[in-house]
Design an enzyme around this catalytic site. Structure first.
Site, PDB file in Angstrom:
ATOM      1  N   ASN A   1       0.763  -1.328   0.306  1.00  0.00           N
ATOM      2  CA  ASN A   1       0.004  -0.380  -0.022  1.00  0.00           C
ATOM      3  C   ASN A   1       1.189   0.966  -0.033  1.00  0.00           C
ATOM      4  OD1 ASN A   1      -1.900   1.828   0.696  1.00  0.00           O
ATOM      5  ND2 ASN A   1      -2.362   0.977   2.573  1.00  0.00           N
TER       6      ASN A   1
ATOM      7  N   LYS B   1      -0.206   4.544  -0.362  1.00  0.00           N
ATOM      8  CA  LYS B   1      -0.527   5.232   0.363  1.00  0.00           C
ATOM      9  C   LYS B   1      -0.543   6.563  -0.656  1.00  0.00           C
ATOM     10  CE  LYS B   1      -0.137   3.209   4.681  1.00  0.00           C
ATOM     11  NZ  LYS B   1       0.420   3.357   5.879  1.00  0.00           N
TER      12      LYS B   1
ATOM     13  N   HIS C   1      -9.583   1.206   5.032  1.00  0.00           N
ATOM     14  CA  HIS C   1      -8.067   1.619   5.556  1.00  0.00           C
ATOM     15  C   HIS C   1      -8.058   2.375   6.812  1.00  0.00           C
ATOM     16  CE1 HIS C   1      -4.297   2.727   5.877  1.00  0.00           C
ATOM     17  NE2 HIS C   1      -3.153   1.483   6.464  1.00  0.00           N
TER      18      HIS C   1
ATOM     19  N   GLU D   1      -7.067   4.548   7.529  1.00  0.00           N
ATOM     20  CA  GLU D   1      -6.669   6.300   7.674  1.00  0.00           C
ATOM     21  C   GLU D   1      -7.838   6.879   6.985  1.00  0.00           C
ATOM     22  OE1 GLU D   1      -2.757   5.410   5.369  1.00  0.00           O
ATOM     23  OE2 GLU D   1      -1.724   5.090   7.749  1.00  0.00           O
TER      24      GLU D   1
ATOM     25  N   GLU E   1      -5.063  -4.672  10.775  1.00  0.00           N
ATOM     26  CA  GLU E   1      -4.182  -4.009  11.318  1.00  0.00           C
ATOM     27  C   GLU E   1      -4.485  -3.092  12.344  1.00  0.00           C
ATOM     28  OE1 GLU E   1      -2.452  -2.699   7.107  1.00  0.00           O
ATOM     29  OE2 GLU E   1      -4.106  -1.445   7.467  1.00  0.00           O
TER      30      GLU E   1
ATOM     31  N   GLY F   1       2.600   2.072  10.677  1.00  0.00           N
ATOM     32  CA  GLY F   1       3.194   3.350  10.580  1.00  0.00           C
ATOM     33  C   GLY F   1       4.134   3.460  11.894  1.00  0.00           C
TER      34      GLY F   1
ATOM     35  N   SER G   1       3.965  -1.517  10.487  1.00  0.00           N
ATOM     36  CA  SER G   1       5.085  -2.450  10.631  1.00  0.00           C
ATOM     37  C   SER G   1       5.529  -3.923  10.166  1.00  0.00           C
ATOM     38  CB  SER G   1       5.343  -1.828  11.451  1.00  0.00           C
ATOM     39  OG  SER G   1       4.868  -0.785  12.429  1.00  0.00           O
TER      40      SER G   1
ATOM     41  N   GLY H   1       2.653  -1.505   4.060  1.00  0.00           N
ATOM     42  CA  GLY H   1       3.488   0.613   4.191  1.00  0.00           C
ATOM     43  C   GLY H   1       4.443  -0.040   3.160  1.00  0.00           C
TER      44      GLY H   1
HETATM   45  P1  PGA Z   1       2.955  -0.097   7.568  1.00  0.00           P
HETATM   46  O1  PGA Z   1       1.487   0.570   7.013  1.00  0.00           O
HETATM   47  O2  PGA Z   1       3.081  -1.071   7.101  1.00  0.00           O
HETATM   48  O3  PGA Z   1       3.910   1.683   6.908  1.00  0.00           O
HETATM   49  O4  PGA Z   1       3.199   0.039   9.084  1.00  0.00           O
HETATM   50  C1  PGA Z   1       0.368  -0.649   6.972  1.00  0.00           C
HETATM   51  C2  PGA Z   1      -0.833   0.122   6.368  1.00  0.00           C
HETATM   52  O5  PGA Z   1      -1.229   0.823   6.343  1.00  0.00           O
HETATM   53  O6  PGA Z   1      -1.321  -0.999   5.287  1.00  0.00           O
END
Ligand code: PGA
Length: 249
Positions: free
Chosen positions: A9, A11, A93, A95, A163, A169, A209, A230
């Site tokens: 992803n 983003k 998601h 976000e 998630e 992140g 992460s 991500g």
């Molecule tokens: P990250 O994000 O791997 O940067 O933690 C994962 C995601 O939001 O899909």
């Protein structure tokens, strides 16, 4: 047998120069033994799909509207994603839920539209840190599953990504026991709702992460069929480490 899936992803990251990472990824895995999916920003989707055409890598969107077309400035329909070369879309998601106030019903309507258009819907669920500390994780996930997943789901068109919001992140990852508990719970809920056949065939991804150095441990957890990645999906080298770990799992 569920086919493993490494999904990236991107983003709101990446302009034209980022396509070289996709090219490098395609060259590193000429015949992958798992599914590999990259979800770039919508502006890159068509070119990304062209870049990986006739390779083992698929492309997807990061969101779609519930309606097929119409007066929705700035939005993208599921058919438009298909037209641009997507075969999947990430929906709900955290976000999107946070930045755009998306509720479970909205996610469900989007997932219906995505499935009707022939896309795989990767529906995201996950608890906040407060919810985990209050021991509400499974209640929250249960509500998100029943509210966000449409009735027409099958093992082919539905993928669920767990998630935890606090792990995205941040470099923080739940313990393997915590991941296993939630994945077993999701599997159980899917089997109860859709029957054992469908429930067992839906792929469950862990996200938050995931890095090359923790991927192998996470992929050894029961009911983890891959990852939604991500930050570590932006560079072919990092994502390759995760793909290699999943191919070995
Ligand atoms: P990250 O994000 O791997 O940067 O933690 C994962 C995601 O939001 O899909």
């Amino acid at each position: 047998m569920r086919r493993k899936l490494a999904a990236g992803n991107w983003k709101m990251n990446g302009t034209t120069s980022a396509l070289s990472e996709l090219d490098a990824l395609a060259r590193a895995f000429p015949s992958p033994t798992i599914d590999i999916l990259i979800c770039p920003p919508a502006t890159l989707l068509h070119r990304a799909a062209e870049t990986v055409r006739e390779t083992g890598i698929a492309t997807g969107g990061q969101d779609c509207h519930a309606a097929p077309s119409g007066a929705h400035t700035g939005d993208i329909s599921a058919d438009m994603l298909v037209d641009a070369g997507a075969n999947a879309v990430i929906l709900g998601h955290s976000e999107r839920r946070e930045d755009h106030g998306e509720q479970n019903e909205t996610v469900r309507a989007k997932a219906r539209a995505a499935m009707d258009a022939g896309l795989k819907a990767i529906i995201c669920v996950g608890e906040s840190l407060e919810q985990r500390e209050a021991a509400n994780t499974l209640d929250i996930i249960g509500g998100q599953l029943s509210g966000s997943i449409p009735d027409q789901s099958t093992g082919e068109n539905l993928i669920v990504a767990y998630e935890p919001i606090w792990a995205i992140g941040t470099g923080k990852v739940p313990t393997l026991e915590e991941i296993g508990e939630v994945h077993d719970f999701i599997r159980n809920r899917l089997e109860r709702r859709f029957g054992e056949g469908v429930g067992r065939s839906v792929r469950l991804l862990y996200g938050g992460s995931v890095k090359p150095n923790n991927a192998a441990d996470i992929f050894a957890v029961s009911n983890v069929d891959g990852a939604l990645v991500g930050g570590a999906s932006l560079k072919a080298q990092d994502f390759s480490g995760i793909i290699v770990a999943l191919q070995k799992a």
